[in-house]
Write a protein that holds these residues in place. Structure first.
Motif, PDB file in Angstrom:
ATOM      1  N   LEU A  30       0.828  -1.204   0.000  1.00  0.00           N
ATOM      2  CA  LEU A  30       0.000   0.000   0.000  1.00  0.00           C
ATOM      3  C   LEU A  30       0.863   1.255   0.000  1.00  0.00           C
ATOM      4  CD1 LEU A  30      -2.765   1.453   0.356  1.00  0.00           C
ATOM      5  CD2 LEU A  30      -2.445   1.177   2.829  1.00  0.00           C
ATOM      6  N   ILE A  31       1.914   1.272   0.795  1.00  0.00           N
ATOM      7  CA  ILE A  31       2.810   2.434   0.846  1.00  0.00           C
ATOM      8  C   ILE A  31       3.497   2.647  -0.503  1.00  0.00           C
ATOM      9  CG2 ILE A  31       4.901   3.343   1.914  1.00  0.00           C
ATOM     10  CD1 ILE A  31       4.072   1.902   4.489  1.00  0.00           C
ATOM     11  N   LEU A  32       3.957   1.564  -1.121  1.00  0.00           N
ATOM     12  CA  LEU A  32       4.654   1.679  -2.410  1.00  0.00           C
ATOM     13  C   LEU A  32       3.711   2.172  -3.509  1.00  0.00           C
ATOM     14  CD1 LEU A  32       6.840  -1.567  -2.347  1.00  0.00           C
ATOM     15  CD2 LEU A  32       7.618   0.795  -2.102  1.00  0.00           C
ATOM     16  N   VAL A  33       2.502   1.659  -3.535  1.00  0.00           N
ATOM     17  CA  VAL A  33       1.538   2.105  -4.545  1.00  0.00           C
ATOM     18  C   VAL A  33       1.197   3.574  -4.341  1.00  0.00           C
ATOM     19  CG1 VAL A  33      -0.813   1.809  -5.413  1.00  0.00           C
ATOM     20  CG2 VAL A  33       0.582  -0.193  -4.894  1.00  0.00           C
ATOM     21  N   ASN A  34       1.000   3.979  -3.101  1.00  0.00           N
ATOM     22  CA  ASN A  34       0.709   5.380  -2.823  1.00  0.00           C
ATOM     23  C   ASN A  34       1.888   6.282  -3.216  1.00  0.00           C
ATOM     24  OD1 ASN A  34      -1.064   7.457  -1.316  1.00  0.00           O
ATOM     25  ND2 ASN A  34       0.900   7.665  -0.288  1.00  0.00           N
ATOM     26  N   ALA A  35       3.110   5.827  -2.916  1.00  0.00           N
ATOM     27  CA  ALA A  35       4.293   6.609  -3.293  1.00  0.00           C
ATOM     28  C   ALA A  35       4.420   6.711  -4.802  1.00  0.00           C
ATOM     29  CB  ALA A  35       5.545   5.981  -2.687  1.00  0.00           C
TER      30      ALA A  35
END
Length: 321
Positions: free
Chosen positions: A184-189
């Motif tokens: 989730l963090i990587l997709v948001n970034a």
């Protein structure tokens, strides 16, 4: 010979002062005219919902019918009633991890891309557009696309890993609690990296070249020049990006909903405050309106209060650097 229109010191000219007063008054009228639509929209879509949520949170509800006045009773109910009493700390902790991970990945990469584009202006407009395109897409669409890409059955990510001989790396990325939140963090970034890049790029363009040239003449290396000259002058941009990132991370809902559903993925690994509010409002009991309104005001107070503290702390850091 004395000129008739000579201006003597100390002499007031009422006509001129009256003209200036009228000009100022007219300018303030025009300012009010142009600001009124924005203030009206802000009041309609921000102030009115806040006041309404605060008002609804003071009453107990039976479905959609307003019942008795309970004051802060809904707030106590939200904080003490199971399962909300356990879900709120977990969701808050996930929001904190989400913010820290986003700051570390998204903004670091954004700063690196900004430095590269600043040093190599060839193709600058093209790459600015490419890196900025993802955040023009709705987070819901981004979430659904990445859920297809990461699908363990037919997703191209696992297919590529198996093809290159990394079959042990292929896994249900959104189906395991250990990998759901990092993904989730990587997709948001990936989606929002263009925003910090543009802000940092504009800040780098405002740094006088004379300072960098002076540091180079003194024998400073490229890293030393960046850390001692550029980075302190980038602190205003860092402060703006930090506050905006915090607000965005604590208001996240649509991307998490698209990737993990209303329950926040496997074992609630991606459960955040936005999802918790959604479940309380639309999947709660008879007093869903009262409890969800109280929870919304608590989230607003948390985000607003921490944003103010962050902004003041970062401004003090700007002064000391």
């Amino acid at each position: 010979m004395v000129q008739a229109d000579a201006v003597k010191p100390g002499v007031r000219w009422p006509g001129r002062e009256r003209g200036r007063y009228r000009a100022n008054r007219v300018s303030w009228r025009w300012i009010a005219v142009f600001c009124l639509p924005a203030l009206a929209l802000y009041g309609l879509f921000v102030v009115v919902p806040l006041v309404t949520a605060f008002y609804y949170g003071l009453f107990r509800w039976e479905g959609i019918r307003q019942a008795e006045f309970v004051g802060l009773g809904n707030y106590g109910e939200v904080l003490t009633r199971y399962p909300l009493s356990e879900e709120i700390p977990t969701a808050l902790w996930h929001n904190v991890l989400f913010f820290v991970g986003t700051m570390a990945i998204q903004n670091t990469i954004g700063l690196g891309l900004a430095v590269l584009l600043y040093r190599n202006p060839r193709g600058k407009r093209f790459f600015q557009t490419v890196f900025s395109l993802p955040y023009l897409i709705s987070p819901l669409i981004v979430g659904y696309i990445w859920s297809l890409l990461l699908s363990p059955a037919f997703g191209p990510v696992n297919f590529i890993l198996r093809t290159v001989g990394l079959e042990s790396w292929a896994r249900p990325w959104l189906g395991e609690p250990d990998t759901a939140l990092p993904v989730l963090i990587l997709v948001n970034a990936w989606q929002w990296v263009g925003g910090p890049m543009l802000i940092f790029l504009a800040a780098l363009g405002g740094i006088p070249r004379e300072l960098e040239e002076a540091a180079a003449m003194d024998g400073a290396s490229a890293f030393r020049t960046f850390w001692s000259v550029r980075f302190p002058l980038l602190m205003p941009a860092v402060g703006v990006i930090t506050v905006l990132t915090f607000i965005g991370c604590f208001n996240i809902f649509d991307l998490v909903y698209a990737l993990g559903g209303s329950d926040g993925g496997p074992g609630g690994a991606m459960d955040v405050l936005g999802l918790l509010y959604y479940r309380t409002a639309f999947e709660g009991g008879t007093n869903a309106i009262g409890e969800s309104s109280a929870l919304a005001m608590m989230i607003f107070a948390c985000v607003f209060g921490v944003s103010v503290v962050l902004e003041r702390f970062l401004r003090r850091r700007e002064v000391t650097l």
